[in-house]
Scaffold this motif. Sequence first.
Motif, PDB file in Angstrom:
ATOM      1  N   GLY A  49       0.790  -1.230   0.000  1.00 14.87           N
ATOM      2  CA  GLY A  49       0.000   0.000   0.000  1.00 14.87           C
ATOM      3  C   GLY A  49       0.821   1.278   0.000  1.00 14.87           C
ATOM      4  O   GLY A  49       0.281   2.366   0.118  1.00 14.87           O
ATOM      5  N   TRP A  50       2.114   1.167  -0.130  1.00 13.52           N
ATOM      6  CA  TRP A  50       2.974   2.359  -0.144  1.00 13.52           C
ATOM      7  C   TRP A  50       3.511   2.634  -1.546  1.00 13.52           C
ATOM      8  O   TRP A  50       3.705   1.729  -2.335  1.00 13.52           O
ATOM      9  CB  TRP A  50       4.189   2.168   0.779  1.00 13.52           C
TER      10      TRP A  50
ATOM     11  N   ASP B 194       4.244   7.734   0.283  1.00  7.84           N
ATOM     12  CA  ASP B 194       2.846   8.125   0.303  1.00  7.84           C
ATOM     13  C   ASP B 194       2.008   6.851   0.308  1.00  7.84           C
ATOM     14  O   ASP B 194       2.446   5.818  -0.192  1.00  7.84           O
ATOM     15  CB  ASP B 194       2.551   8.944  -0.967  1.00  7.84           C
ATOM     16  N   LYS B 195       0.817   6.951   0.861  1.00 13.75           N
ATOM     17  CA  LYS B 195      -0.104   5.808   0.834  1.00 13.75           C
ATOM     18  C   LYS B 195      -0.754   5.709  -0.536  1.00 13.75           C
ATOM     19  O   LYS B 195      -1.129   6.723  -1.126  1.00 13.75           O
ATOM     20  CB  LYS B 195      -1.188   6.002   1.909  1.00 13.75           C
ATOM     21  N   ARG B 196      -0.837   4.516  -1.041  1.00 11.25           N
ATOM     22  CA  ARG B 196      -1.567   4.303  -2.280  1.00 11.25           C
ATOM     23  C   ARG B 196      -3.045   4.083  -1.956  1.00 11.25           C
ATOM     24  O   ARG B 196      -3.396   3.786  -0.812  1.00 11.25           O
ATOM     25  CB  ARG B 196      -1.043   3.046  -2.994  1.00 11.25           C
TER      26      ARG B 196
ATOM     27  N   GLU C 103      -3.751  -1.807  -2.248  1.00 12.00           N
ATOM     28  CA  GLU C 103      -2.869  -2.585  -1.382  1.00 12.00           C
ATOM     29  C   GLU C 103      -1.744  -3.233  -2.180  1.00 12.00           C
ATOM     30  O   GLU C 103      -1.332  -4.366  -1.925  1.00 12.00           O
ATOM     31  CB  GLU C 103      -3.675  -3.678  -0.654  1.00 12.00           C
TER      32      GLU C 103
END
Lengths: 285, 151, 373
Positions: free
Chosen positions: C49-50, C62-64, C67
């Motif tokens: 998820g990154w 950053d977060k995507r 997942e």
Amino acid sequence: MVVAPLITDTVTEPMMLRPFEVTAVTQETHDTWTLDLKVADGGDDLRFRPGQFTMMYVFGVGEVPISIAGNPSHPETLVHTVRAVGAVTNAICALRPGTVIGIRGPYGSSWPVVAATGRDIIIVAGGIGLAPVRPAIYHVLEHRESYGSVSIVYGSRTPSDLLYIDEIHDWKSRFDLNVQITVDRGDGTWMGDVGVVTPLLNRLSFDANHAAAILCGPEIMMRVIAKELARRGMPTADVSVSLERNVKCGVGFCGHCQIGASFICKDGPVVAYDDVADRLGMEEL
Amino acid sequence: MNLDAWRERSPMFEEMSDEHFAFLASLAEEREVPGGATLFRVNTPADRFYLVLEGTVALKIAGPSKPPMTIQTVGEGALLGLSWHLPPYRWQWTAETREPCRFAEFDANEVLAACETDSDFDNAMLRIIAREAGRRLHNVRIQLLDLYGRE
Amino acid sequence: MASKVVGVREFDSLIPLLRDRGYDVIGPTVDEGTIVLDHVATSADLPIGWTDHHDKGTYSLDKRADEAYFGYAVGPRTFKRWLYPPRQTILTIEHAETGLVFKPEPTADERYAFVGVRACEIAAMEIQDRVFAHDAFADPHYVERRARSLIVGVNCAVAGETCFCDSMGTGPECTAGYDLVITEVVSGERHEFIVESGTDEGETILTELDGRPTTPADRKEVRTIIEDTAASMTRTMPKDETYSLLTENLEHPIWDSIAERCLNCTNCTLVCPTCFCSTMEDMTDLDGRAVRKRRWDSCFNREFTFLHGHAVRFTTKSRYRQWMTHKLAYWYDQFGTSGCVGCGRCITWCPAKIDITEEIAHLAEQTREEVAT
């Protein structure tokens, strides 16, 4: 992934030291000593080609690259001439017979003495640069009949800085050798030449198209001599020079000794002047 | 004298035209000098110059409390003597043969006279002298670097 | 070679499976705000998820929205850390009664499985093979580690903003040099891994993963992902033109301009997956024993070229020139290839924001202008 070596006779422990015992130490000048060494592990003698070098290791002090100065047809004695300029070379010069040090090598390229068979030979050395060319001189003198005219030109700082003085006398006494010696500064008793080496080339006879030159000394000296030989009509591909850089690993892994595309440790130290002419004039390459 | 063979070995007269060199050679007197002879002495009038054909000459100078010291040796292929063309027209060094030598000797007045009548030849001679002076300066600078000393 | 489409749960069995087969698994993981390579034990260690953002001298995570397991580009570490470690014992020296005894360091017996290896990383390994394994001298430690390791490649679905592998011909697709290669498909509800084998060992592992056979649609999906990634790269390098451009301009004023900015920090050489320079240090103890270690060095260090107590390359200008001309020009002479794989790390991790693609473009432009005027 299986990575098969492309070269099958690859040396697989290329940086391994071997013990060598110092058998004799001779003081050459106020700051330079010659050491004779022999293998101390019962293994093979260190066979080498003229112009190659070894890494000399003194326990607890460090390691330096030093050209082999001995006779290639007598590998039972490894000979090194070392000038005491830094911590390691000072330690080497202080060694006494019986001490064991580490040696690895031989490494590097060699003077093209075999390829030069049949040619006139011009050897020009400056200062400590006589040591790396001495194996080439031995080879040429042992096969004297295989060469044309042979000249040795040697420049030194003062008469007391001349290396191998007994051998120089022997060489000068030969009729099949043109030996020219000059010093930057004479003293009261010096009856030889004074000045830079370049003008001495006027005294050499050689066939410019059928000669091989071996130059070893400060880069500026080698450049000036190579240009003068070119002016005399010699192709610069027939001029070999020995270069010095910070050699650490000796086998092309560490990157320290690069000058342009060449690793001095494995592509050198002996290179054709042709290949490096444009690089030698360039600062900080 | 015919100095063509000598010229081929020495870089000295590379730039001079064949005609000028042949003319210069025609003014040369061949001279043989035994070893240990003084060719010229410092501070005396410089009325000649030499091309070294064979042998070695030591250029010496004596300090007040020192024996004469050799500062340079010149051998085959060298042009010996520039002072004849440059004020104060006196030798700057003493020249002593180290061994039996053979020279092409030139009478400076004769060469200078030729220079006065032929400005092209004069130019050519000046070029040779300037080039030789530059070469000597270069060599001295290289000596100053103390190349073979501890780096 | 075989291929298979594997779901997330099945894919999670891969790392344990590799560990069961005796591999020490090295893969991506998040550490201190960075995706680094390190030992991983399960999929949970992966940067799920990154994603990462790159720019000159800039890196952030950053977060995507999904997942994704491999939804990032490259971090500061490279796999050379394990094949050619920052510190390597070469030999030990004992000062015995009889003199000196030298003992070579035995080669390590680790077997690494490198997971998440990008195409540029595989290219970098093949370049280091030429340095350490394919010459008259071979480094036994490198050769042994390399031969024993397993490569699980990943086709990039995301290009970093500093990436330019497409123009170097080294990515974003893994074309060879892997045991297994993964293409991760994440779209909407779909999250699958298309896994292909490249070696027998890879094929054996693949048979132990549950999944469905690949279809032409899957293969088309793989192509689309690779093409989209390639198309998204904004930086380019004129591969092979750099040789003459650099060797003919060693005295160009551009080196002064770079030297004004370069801090000699050595970051670019440490993050570079192909830089191989090292130095050797002897640690001597009081018991008459010395250990000779090799450690990473950098051509940006002043001592690097010490000769008789002075540096041959004593200015920043000459050291930067050495690095760039070596990498993009002399490497061709030495190893028959560029030393650059277009991973963009040296751009991201340069605190002075020096961008080799920009500098090469400037140089090319300026030489063109010089020719024109």
